[in-house]
Scaffold this active site. Structure first.
Site, mmCIF file in Angstrom:
data_model
loop_
_atom_site.group_PDB
_atom_site.id
_atom_site.type_symbol
_atom_site.label_atom_id
_atom_site.label_comp_id
_atom_site.label_asym_id
_atom_site.label_seq_id
_atom_site.Cartn_x
_atom_site.Cartn_y
_atom_site.Cartn_z
ATOM 1 N N MET A 117 32.908 -83.217 -31.134
ATOM 2 C CA MET A 117 31.639 -82.660 -30.705
ATOM 3 C C MET A 117 31.857 -81.347 -29.976
ATOM 4 O O MET A 117 32.870 -81.160 -29.304
ATOM 5 C CB MET A 117 30.902 -83.642 -29.795
ATOM 6 C CG MET A 117 30.488 -84.915 -30.492
ATOM 7 S SD MET A 117 29.655 -86.022 -29.367
ATOM 8 C CE MET A 117 28.175 -85.091 -29.063
ATOM 9 N N CYS A 118 30.913 -80.460 -30.076
ATOM 10 C CA CYS A 118 31.014 -79.121 -29.498
ATOM 11 C C CYS A 118 30.864 -79.155 -27.986
ATOM 12 O O CYS A 118 30.529 -80.174 -27.388
ATOM 13 C CB CYS A 118 29.941 -78.216 -30.103
ATOM 14 S SG CYS A 118 29.886 -78.232 -31.900
ATOM 15 N N ARG A 119 31.114 -78.019 -27.375
ATOM 16 C CA ARG A 119 30.868 -77.793 -25.950
ATOM 17 C C ARG A 119 30.116 -76.483 -25.807
ATOM 18 O O ARG A 119 30.397 -75.526 -26.547
ATOM 19 C CB ARG A 119 32.168 -77.696 -25.164
ATOM 20 C CG ARG A 119 33.145 -78.860 -25.316
ATOM 21 C CD ARG A 119 32.784 -80.075 -24.448
ATOM 22 N NE ARG A 119 31.761 -80.910 -25.076
ATOM 23 C CZ ARG A 119 31.276 -82.026 -24.521
ATOM 24 N NH1 ARG A 119 31.709 -82.427 -23.324
ATOM 25 N NH2 ARG A 119 30.369 -82.736 -25.149
ATOM 26 N N ASN B 29 24.774 -79.091 -29.291
ATOM 27 C CA ASN B 29 25.934 -79.974 -29.224
ATOM 28 C C ASN B 29 25.464 -81.349 -29.652
ATOM 29 O O ASN B 29 24.560 -81.918 -29.031
ATOM 30 C CB ASN B 29 26.509 -80.020 -27.799
ATOM 31 C CG ASN B 29 27.561 -81.105 -27.653
ATOM 32 O OD1 ASN B 29 28.296 -81.401 -28.585
ATOM 33 N ND2 ASN B 29 27.614 -81.720 -26.482
#
Length: 286
Positions: free
Chosen positions: A1-3, A119
């Site tokens: 998962m992105c930040r 996100n």
């Protein structure tokens, strides 16, 4: 998962004070993410992006810099961040869930003055994508340049704004801003539409039970018009945890002179000249 990270302040700040210098900066989170729900790997190395607003004389649209190079290995990110200041900054490091590795899939996305990051993921994306696209007006369907669920969610947001009577392409609105109340209402309507599309998947119950279809959406969104910012921390499940998101406000963002890289938000009065939102705190001890 992105930040991701959002900074909005009364005064301009050097990008490196957010991107590079804190102990747990967004650059550090690209290779040492500690709070991801997806614990298979700590890396967010599938590209990155910066978006920031420049003086009004240069127009209302933000300046964007994206790359498929991992943030930790991009010399141009170091050069840019140490010489650029802004009052409103978006930063994002990507871990692919949907969409190929390309510049067109790197966040933030923008349309005129509006800028967007995400996100998480849209639940049951392959089952819901067609109906999501069909529901868009032609202008917003055609504006999508990549193939991420995140950018299609932005298209839904633009479509929602348009149907509310606020044209995202209107020059006057892009100059003055849409206002936080309008952005908030459009954001809530966007999430409601996404949930409705997933709920209407044909034979949804059987697919979940027999095929393991994951209909859970993680919708940590951030949107700005260059004046106001709206962020969400949201999970569609009643039992699962939402992706992490933190915020802080104060009057100054300062480095502790005794410990390199340790920043803290200071508050000299009751005001909130700075608001900082991030997927993970920029400084904390292990």
């Amino acid at each position: 998962m992105c930040r991701f990270l959002v900074y909005k302040g009364k005064d301009e700040i050097l990008l490196s004070k957010l991107i590079l210098e804190p102990q747990h900066s967004i650059l550090t989170q690209s290779y040492d993410s500690r709070l991801r729900l997806d614990s298979r790997r700590p890396h967010n190395g599938d590209g990155f992006g910066l978006g920031y607003y420049t003086p009004p004389a240069l127009g209302p649209a933000p300046c964007l810099f994206t790359s498929t190079i991992p943030a930790w290995n991009c010399i141009n990110l170091l050069r840019l961040s140490s010489k650029t200041t802004s009052q409103l900054i978006f930063a994002h490091v990507r871990a692919t869930t949907e969409g190929s590795l390309s510049d067109s899939n790197c966040h933030p996305f923008h349309r005129n003055s509006l800028m967007w990051m995400h996100n998480g993921n849209l639940g049951a994306w392959k089952d819901v994508k067609r109906s999501l696209c069909i529901g868009l007006r032609e202008r917003w369907f055609s504006c999508v340049g990549g193939n991420t669920d995140s950018e299609w969610a932005f298209a839904v947001f633009l479509d929602v704004l348009d149907r509310m009577g606020y044209d995202p392409d209107a020059a006057a609105l892009n100059e003055t801003g849409f206002g936080h109340a309008v952005l908030r209402k459009a954001m809530l309507a966007t999430i409601k539409r996404i949930n409705a599309l997933i709920a209407d998947i044909p034979d949804k119950g059987r697919k979940e039970k027999e095929e393991g279809l994951d209909c859970r959406s993680l919708l940590n969104f951030a949107v700005t018009d260059g004046h106001s910012v709206v962020c969400t921390r949201y999970v569609s499940s009643m039992t699962d945890e939402a992706a992490s998101l933190y915020w802080s406000s104060g009057t100054s963002w300062q480095e502790d002179q005794s410990i390199k890289g340790r920043f803290r938000m200071e508050r000299r009065d009751k005001g909130a000249d700075i608001v900082l939102v991030a997927s993970e705190p920029l400084t904390f001890e292990r």
